[in-house]
Motif scaffolding. Structure first.
Motif, PDB file in Angstrom:
ATOM      1  N   ASN A  88      49.918  65.859  39.049  1.00  0.00           N
ATOM      2  CA  ASN A  88      50.394  66.354  37.753  1.00  0.00           C
ATOM      3  C   ASN A  88      51.738  65.761  37.346  1.00  0.00           C
ATOM      4  OD1 ASN A  88      48.116  67.913  37.828  1.00  0.00           O
ATOM      5  ND2 ASN A  88      49.159  69.878  37.996  1.00  0.00           N
ATOM      6  N   GLU A  89      52.318  64.942  38.215  1.00  0.00           N
ATOM      7  CA  GLU A  89      53.607  64.278  37.946  1.00  0.00           C
ATOM      8  C   GLU A  89      54.717  65.279  37.634  1.00  0.00           C
ATOM      9  OE1 GLU A  89      54.055  61.305  38.633  1.00  0.00           O
ATOM     10  OE2 GLU A  89      52.125  60.264  38.460  1.00  0.00           O
ATOM     11  N   VAL A  90      54.758  66.365  38.416  1.00  0.00           N
ATOM     12  CA  VAL A  90      55.849  67.345  38.280  1.00  0.00           C
ATOM     13  C   VAL A  90      56.560  67.487  39.627  1.00  0.00           C
ATOM     14  CG1 VAL A  90      54.898  68.616  36.333  1.00  0.00           C
ATOM     15  CG2 VAL A  90      54.188  69.245  38.650  1.00  0.00           C
ATOM     16  N   CYS A  91      56.679  66.361  40.315  1.00  0.00           N
ATOM     17  CA  CYS A  91      57.228  66.348  41.667  1.00  0.00           C
ATOM     18  C   CYS A  91      58.709  65.976  41.717  1.00  0.00           C
ATOM     19  CB  CYS A  91      56.433  65.398  42.550  1.00  0.00           C
ATOM     20  SG  CYS A  91      56.223  63.747  41.839  1.00  0.00           S
ATOM     21  N   ASP A  92      59.312  65.639  40.584  1.00  0.00           N
ATOM     22  CA  ASP A  92      60.685  65.133  40.591  1.00  0.00           C
ATOM     23  C   ASP A  92      61.622  66.061  39.810  1.00  0.00           C
ATOM     24  OD1 ASP A  92      60.079  62.744  42.022  1.00  0.00           O
ATOM     25  OD2 ASP A  92      59.218  61.911  40.187  1.00  0.00           O
ATOM     26  N   PRO A  93      62.298  66.974  40.497  1.00  0.00           N
ATOM     27  CA  PRO A  93      63.261  67.838  39.803  1.00  0.00           C
ATOM     28  C   PRO A  93      64.392  67.018  39.193  1.00  0.00           C
ATOM     29  CG  PRO A  93      62.796  68.658  42.024  1.00  0.00           C
ATOM     30  CD  PRO A  93      62.206  67.288  41.933  1.00  0.00           C
ATOM     31  N   ASN A  94      65.012  67.576  38.175  1.00  0.00           N
ATOM     32  CA  ASN A  94      66.157  66.944  37.527  1.00  0.00           C
ATOM     33  C   ASN A  94      67.311  66.822  38.530  1.00  0.00           C
ATOM     34  OD1 ASN A  94      68.592  66.628  35.990  1.00  0.00           O
ATOM     35  ND2 ASN A  94      67.524  67.392  34.183  1.00  0.00           N
TER      36      ASN A  94
ATOM     37  N   ILE B 211      58.352  73.055  48.584  1.00  0.00           N
ATOM     38  CA  ILE B 211      57.921  71.939  47.739  1.00  0.00           C
ATOM     39  C   ILE B 211      58.764  71.972  46.461  1.00  0.00           C
ATOM     40  CG2 ILE B 211      56.016  70.862  46.504  1.00  0.00           C
ATOM     41  CD1 ILE B 211      54.098  72.454  48.292  1.00  0.00           C
ATOM     42  N   PRO B 212      59.599  70.964  46.212  1.00  0.00           N
ATOM     43  CA  PRO B 212      60.370  70.932  44.968  1.00  0.00           C
ATOM     44  C   PRO B 212      59.475  70.599  43.780  1.00  0.00           C
ATOM     45  CG  PRO B 212      61.307  69.477  46.654  1.00  0.00           C
ATOM     46  CD  PRO B 212      59.929  69.840  47.090  1.00  0.00           C
ATOM     47  N   THR B 213      59.814  71.114  42.622  1.00  0.00           N
ATOM     48  CA  THR B 213      59.074  70.801  41.411  1.00  0.00           C
ATOM     49  C   THR B 213      59.983  71.033  40.198  1.00  0.00           C
ATOM     50  OG1 THR B 213      57.022  71.219  40.198  1.00  0.00           O
ATOM     51  CG2 THR B 213      58.075  73.125  41.222  1.00  0.00           C
TER      52      THR B 213
ATOM     53  N   PRO C 154      54.762  74.784  35.733  1.00  0.00           N
ATOM     54  CA  PRO C 154      54.040  73.651  36.337  1.00  0.00           C
ATOM     55  C   PRO C 154      53.647  73.923  37.786  1.00  0.00           C
ATOM     56  CG  PRO C 154      55.955  72.876  35.134  1.00  0.00           C
ATOM     57  CD  PRO C 154      56.067  74.367  35.170  1.00  0.00           C
ATOM     58  N   ALA C 155      54.498  74.669  38.502  1.00  0.00           N
ATOM     59  CA  ALA C 155      54.178  75.015  39.882  1.00  0.00           C
ATOM     60  C   ALA C 155      52.920  75.862  39.946  1.00  0.00           C
ATOM     61  CB  ALA C 155      55.349  75.763  40.513  1.00  0.00           C
ATOM     62  N   ILE C 156      52.839  76.882  39.097  1.00  0.00           N
ATOM     63  CA  ILE C 156      51.681  77.778  39.103  1.00  0.00           C
ATOM     64  C   ILE C 156      50.403  77.008  38.779  1.00  0.00           C
ATOM     65  CG2 ILE C 156      50.585  79.676  37.837  1.00  0.00           C
ATOM     66  CD1 ILE C 156      53.399  80.947  37.667  1.00  0.00           C
ATOM     67  N   SER C 157      50.450  76.168  37.762  1.00  0.00           N
ATOM     68  CA  SER C 157      49.268  75.378  37.409  1.00  0.00           C
ATOM     69  C   SER C 157      48.851  74.477  38.558  1.00  0.00           C
ATOM     70  CB  SER C 157      49.545  74.543  36.160  1.00  0.00           C
ATOM     71  OG  SER C 157      49.724  75.367  35.022  1.00  0.00           O
ATOM     72  N   SER C 158      49.810  73.850  39.214  1.00  0.00           N
ATOM     73  CA  SER C 158      49.497  72.948  40.323  1.00  0.00           C
ATOM     74  C   SER C 158      48.932  73.710  41.518  1.00  0.00           C
ATOM     75  CB  SER C 158      50.745  72.162  40.730  1.00  0.00           C
ATOM     76  OG  SER C 158      51.195  71.337  39.670  1.00  0.00           O
TER      77      SER C 158
ATOM     78  N   ARG D  49      49.857  67.642  46.937  1.00  0.00           N
ATOM     79  CA  ARG D  49      49.052  66.568  46.342  1.00  0.00           C
ATOM     80  C   ARG D  49      48.875  66.820  44.849  1.00  0.00           C
ATOM     81  NH1 ARG D  49      43.454  65.575  45.483  1.00  0.00           N
ATOM     82  NH2 ARG D  49      42.916  63.354  45.636  1.00  0.00           N
ATOM     83  N   GLN D  50      48.602  68.062  44.466  1.00  0.00           N
ATOM     84  CA  GLN D  50      48.398  68.371  43.047  1.00  0.00           C
ATOM     85  C   GLN D  50      49.695  68.257  42.262  1.00  0.00           C
ATOM     86  OE1 GLN D  50      45.155  69.042  41.984  1.00  0.00           O
ATOM     87  NE2 GLN D  50      46.062  68.611  39.976  1.00  0.00           N
ATOM     88  N   ILE D  51      50.804  68.615  42.875  1.00  0.00           N
ATOM     89  CA  ILE D  51      52.120  68.441  42.241  1.00  0.00           C
ATOM     90  C   ILE D  51      52.327  66.973  41.879  1.00  0.00           C
ATOM     91  CG2 ILE D  51      54.598  68.380  42.767  1.00  0.00           C
ATOM     92  CD1 ILE D  51      53.894  71.143  42.085  1.00  0.00           C
ATOM     93  N   ASN D  52      51.931  66.083  42.780  1.00  0.00           N
ATOM     94  CA  ASN D  52      52.075  64.647  42.525  1.00  0.00           C
ATOM     95  C   ASN D  52      51.063  64.158  41.501  1.00  0.00           C
ATOM     96  OD1 ASN D  52      54.072  63.062  44.536  1.00  0.00           O
ATOM     97  ND2 ASN D  52      53.333  64.932  45.516  1.00  0.00           N
TER      98      ASN D  52
END
Length: 292
Positions: free
Chosen positions: A265-271, A90-92, A97-101, A260-263
């Motif tokens: 939290n809106e941390v689903c789009d790496p630079n 799962i990219p993040t 942010p990954a740990i929180s998600s 689902r939680q990554i999305n």
């Protein structure tokens, strides 16, 4: 292919460059050592990949490419003999942010999350900000060496509210590089008590000479299938500002909840630049020497 030479002795003046590490404190007599941000340039192969992207002149939203997933899979296979499917990735945007998600996706408010103290400060905030309860399995300092209190860990893992162990491999901030035997015992305790084992392995490539980092997922069949790994190329290759990381979650049910939680939290789009940098960092050209 000949190994590329890199000058680690080149000094880079970073004060006044909007550097979080160097410009948060304006005292010129302070040597900033508070954050894992190294003061040398990224490897030439990474700079080449970034320059190619820069030359395109287009910096819109990007997608992790097939090469992104394959670079991660290949890195673990060649370096450590660990095999996993690209579908487990799962990219993040970062490991925190990954740990929180992960915690929010797998735990319910009031669940206990075990951490081993002293611990990275964001472990505390990730647990508390997620409505979860800290359960501190304090490490023991024995003859100058930090060790896991396995008896206390087992007791905490057996509690009714225990839901997860948030592990750090190698450990931050003590610097302990856990042995395979220690990691195996940690996995056995989590398997026995049915709790999630989440491993922050972002510093895995930074072990000192004479020590060997062992991915937690490699220590047993259960660990291979159940350990949830959060990592990135950011520390070893000094590209943290490009905000690209990944989660490896082999179990589909857990992975779907995390994704689902990554999305949410809106941390689903790496630079997009970070994607290119990771692919280059994990390429054969950036890997020094032979496979350990």
């Amino acid at each position: 292919m000949a190994e590329e030479q890199f000058d680690f002795d080149e000094l880079i003046a970073r004060r006044g460059t909007r550097s979080l590490k160097w410009d948060i404190d304006q005292d010129p007599d302070v040597i900033e050592l508070w954050v894992a941000d190294m003061d040398f340039r990224a490897a030439p192969v990474i700079l080449e990949a970034l320059q190619k992207k820069l030359d395109s002149g287009v910096f819109g939203y990007g997608l992790p490419t097939k090469a992104f997933y394959e670079a991660i899979v290949s890195w673990y296979r060649k370096r450590y003999g660990v095999e996993f499917s690209r579908t487990s990735i799962i990219p993040t945007t970062g490991v925190v942010p990954a740990i929180s998600s992960i915690l929010q996706g797998l735990c319910l408010p009031g669940d206990e999350v075990i951490i081993q103290t002293p611990a990275y400060n964001c472990f505390f905030s990730s647990v508390r900000n997620s409505g979860l309860v800290l359960s501190e399995n304090a490490l023991k300092l024995v003859n100058g060496r930090w060790e896991i209190d396995f008896e206390d860990l087992e007791e905490r893992a057996s509690r009714e509210k225990a839901r997860a162990l948030l592990f750090c491999n190698p450990q931050n901030p003590t610097g302990r590089v856990w042995t395979r035997d220690e990691l195996t015992r940690v996995a056995e305790i989590c398997e026995k008590h049915g709790i999630f084992l989440i491993s922050d392995e972002i510093h895995g490539e930074l072990t000192a000479e004479g020590f060997r980092y062992t991915p937690l997922a490699s220590v047993s069949p259960w660990a291979k299938d159940h350990v949830i790994t959060a990592s990135a190329a950011s520390k070893a290759f000094n590209i943290a500002g490009l905000q690209t990381a990944y989660i490896i979650a082999p179990v589909a049910e857990a992975r779907n909840r995390i994704d689902r939680q990554i999305n949410i939290n809106e941390v689903c789009d790496p630079n997009p630049l970070g994607i290119e940098a990771l692919i280059a960092a994990y390429s054969d050209r950036a890997r020094p020497g032979s496979t350990p």
